[in-house]
Scaffold this motif. Structure first.
Motif: not given
Length: 690
Positions: A495-509, A519-527, A545-550
């Motif tokens: 989200t660009h606005e409001g409080k951040k509800r969840h934080l995700y991580m991806v690899s640097k690549e 502008e080139r791709m439709k990303v459904i999900n990542t991280g 709080r920590l999330a089990q999936e990560g």
């Protein structure tokens, strides 16, 4: 996390469907894809329900623990069973599948329902022919092959961000979410799910040494849409729907996808082309056309050594076409003009015999159902030795994640645009394919669609990377004592606005890919989700709080809030909803008492002196309350870990059967387990098994 066991195998269904199709029998008898004298065996096998096969899923160390449990408990139990007069044979390891992580049985899904010791599985040969680097899975849904690729990527669980990543694509938006669901079970920061027409998959850019280059893939999995006549044993309705027209209609699409796949492949890279069809129009014809037009840039390789013990028939070099009315054509010259829109030259074998021999089509592999009691399948492995003839320059090797390329050109020499759409019409004409549309509502030769048109009907939240000085970091850093090498720039929110509800991580690549291709791709999900906002935690010093999936991604960087627990502690935490601190063993209890309230990591470390205990680390997210402690682990993962520590789960209080571990296909949701909210009841009837 996310490991477990699944059953592959779908029993008989659709009782009113007669397993007979005279056109099918006539067609394949004439084509002679089945060895002489074996056609009756072939047809008998096709009419039998597909037997179940087990694949142990998940990352290596956890998968090995599940395998140990299966061999020591379940396999021994079922070998003496008899269901409907049929004796259940002990499962046997598939000789060609690595590390004994796949097993076959003589049980159909129908029998399994009557004795449900285990659940379901989906077998895939293609991923085992790919060695992980940077991978594009072009037609990925529903995701079992993608899951295997992710598993291979994370063979070493001690590496939170392995080199390489998987981009999984599907043209169907709804199927993309099924793909997300499958991938999420594996909790990887190295997977991205996108939604594009594979035949016009956009080129992606990455930044390397201060400049933008086109991303080429070291590996491409091209498991194309097909007629599926190799799946008749599980998809019973194919018997009545099968006709030769299906293959004729799909050939063009399959070839366009394969062409786009090799275009995106780095020189030195490998593409696996596969179908669930036995029809050479969808199989050898596509490969032969690719090889012919590549002018030596592609080589069909012998991959049989990668699958020792797999029985297969070599690819064929001669075939003919049949219409649904039964009319045969052996060569394009025989096809009347009235049928030129349905039948194309690329569907026939090359007429130049010397060229045909040089293609070595016998290196293709066709798996027949009666040889190893499987479904029908086709696979071919191609290596790219040089740029495609309609491309001026492409990467020199696949060693780098970001391959260098300039002046990407069409067959006529006209530069391609950055997304790879320019010149597409000319490329298709080279392959004698009707250009039509790319699936973007614009002609293939047009420039990339505008963002507004491209995102029509696409409502995914944005991916917003946090800056290094984002105010969300200091309290998290202090509370969990994150190590200095924690990659803050890899953290994102939706989200660009409001409080951040969840934080995700991806690899640097993948961060590089996301930042340079919005502008080139439709990303459904990542991280992978690593933290979730919990306002109750703010009073203890951290609102996340920590999330089990990560946790397996995050744990290597956490230096505080860790409690070391025993096998008995794991059992208590996963079977009791909110146990008192005193329920823990003495060591864990002493550690817990020293910690302030809030989110914690509960870590089990293997004891080499106790061979009966799991020999892999287990990390659970939890919450240290005022007088109690609880694990925040989704139900599916609870079941998985309980099996690993020797606890069998039979039924909950509502009488629902609880399958094993990751055998179920439910999502790993955590929302209902926030502190301060009512947690779901988890009080299964438990029977110790070790």
């Amino acid at each position: 996390a996310g490991s477990g066991f699944n059953w592959l195998g779908w029993g008989a269904g659709y009782a009113d469907i007669v397993k007979e199709n005279k056109l099918f029998e006539h067609y394949y008898q004439e084509l002679k894809i089945v060895p002489e004298g074996e056609f009756e065996q072939f047809m008998e096998a096709m009419r039998e329900p597909l037997p179940a096969t087990i694949r142990i899923t998940g990352y290596k160390s956890h998968a090995k623990e599940i395998l140990h449990t299966l061999k020591e408990k379940y396999f021994k139990e079922i070998q003496d069973l008899e269901v409907d007069g049929q004796k259940i044979e002990a499962p046997q390891a598939l000789s060609w599948y690595p590390d004994e992580l796949a097993w076959h049985t003589n049980m159909s899904r129908k029998i399994l329902r009557k004795s449900p010791l285990l659940e379901k599985f989906h077998q895939a040969i293609p991923p085992n022919l790919l060695h992980i680097l940077v991978i594009l899975d072009m037609c990925a849904a529903p995701g079992s092959k993608t899951a295997q690729l992710i598993e291979m990527l994370h063979a070493d669980m001690d590496v939170p961000f392995p080199e390489g990543f998987v981009i999984a694509n599907d043209v169907d938006n709804k199927r993309c979410y099924l793909l997300v669901h499958q991938a999420k079970r594996l909790n990887s920061p190295c997977i991205m799910v996108v939604n594009h027409d594979a035949s016009c998959m956009p080129r992606l850019l990455v930044e390397q040494n201060g400049k933008k280059d086109i991303l080429f893939y070291d590996r491409v999995l091209c498991d194309v849409p097909c007629s599926g006549d190799g799946t008749m044993r599980k998809n019973i309705d194919v018997w009545k729907k099968w006709t030769t027209s299906n293959s004729l209609h799909l050939h063009g699409l399959q070839l366009r996808i394969a062409v786009r796949g090799v275009e995106q492949l780095a020189v030195g890279g490998r593409m696996v082309y596969s179908t669930c069809s036995l029809n050479p129009v969808e199989d050898e014809a596509v490969i032969a056309s690719l090889l012919e037009k590549s002018e030596g840039a592609l080589e069909l390789v012998d991959a049989s050594a990668d699958l020792p013990g797999l029985k297969y028939m070599p690819g064929i070099t001669s075939w003919k076409l049949m219409t649904k009315e039964g009319q045969w054509y052996s060569d394009w010259s025989e096809v009347p003009t009235s049928r030129h829109t349905q039948i194309r030259p690329t569907m026939f074998p090359p007429t130049d015999q010397e060229k045909l021999l040089s293609m070595k089509l016998e290196r293709c592999m066709r798996i027949l159902p009666h040889h190893q009691n499987t479904g029908g399948f086709f696979v071919a492995v191609l290596v790219k030795k040089a740029p495609m003839p309609w491309n001026r320059r492409q990467p020199k090797s696949c060693g780098d994640v970001f391959s260098e390329v300039t002046n990407h050109a069409s067959p006529s020499g006209n530069p391609m645009d950055e997304s790879g759409f320019g010149g597409c019409q000319e490329m298709l004409s080279v392959f004698a394919i009707h250009p039509g549309h790319c699936g973007h509502d614009l002609p293939c030769s047009s420039p990339p669609p505008s963002k507004k048109m491209k995102l029509f009907g696409f409502k995914e939240d944005p991916f917003v990377f946090l800056t290094e000085d984002d105010p969300v970091f200091p309290p998290i850093q202090a509370f969990y004592d994150l190590s200095p090498d924690f990659p803050k720039l890899n953290v994102l929110t939706r989200t660009h606005e409001g409080k951040k509800r969840h934080l995700y991580m991806v690899s640097k690549e993948l961060r590089n890919v996301l930042l340079n291709n919005s502008e080139r791709m439709k990303v459904i999900n990542t991280g992978v989700k690593v933290w979730s906002r919990n306002n109750d935690g703010e009073q203890f010093g951290c609102a996340f709080r920590l999330a089990q999936e990560g946790i397996y991604t995050l744990y290597p960087y956490i230096r505080a809030r860790v409690i070391n627990i025993s096998v008995e502690d794991v059992k208590i935490l996963l079977t009791e909803e909110n146990p008192f601190l005193s329920r823990l063993g003495d060591d864990a209890h002493a550690q817990a008492k020293k910690l302030e309230m809030g989110s914690i990591v509960l870590r089990y470390q293997p004891d080499p002196n106790d061979p009966s205990a799991p020999q892999c680390p287990i990390e659970l997210c939890g919450w240290r309350g005022k007088t109690s402690i609880r694990a925040f682990v989704p139900r599916n993962e609870r079941l998985h870990y309980l099996r690993m520590v020797g606890v069998e789960v039979f039924r909950d209080k509502q009488g629902k059967k609880e399958g094993g571990a990751a055998a179920t296909q439910e999502g790993n949701t955590e929302g209902q387990e926030e502190p301060g909210q009512e947690a779901p009841c988890f009080q299964p009837e438990l029977v110790p098994t070790a």
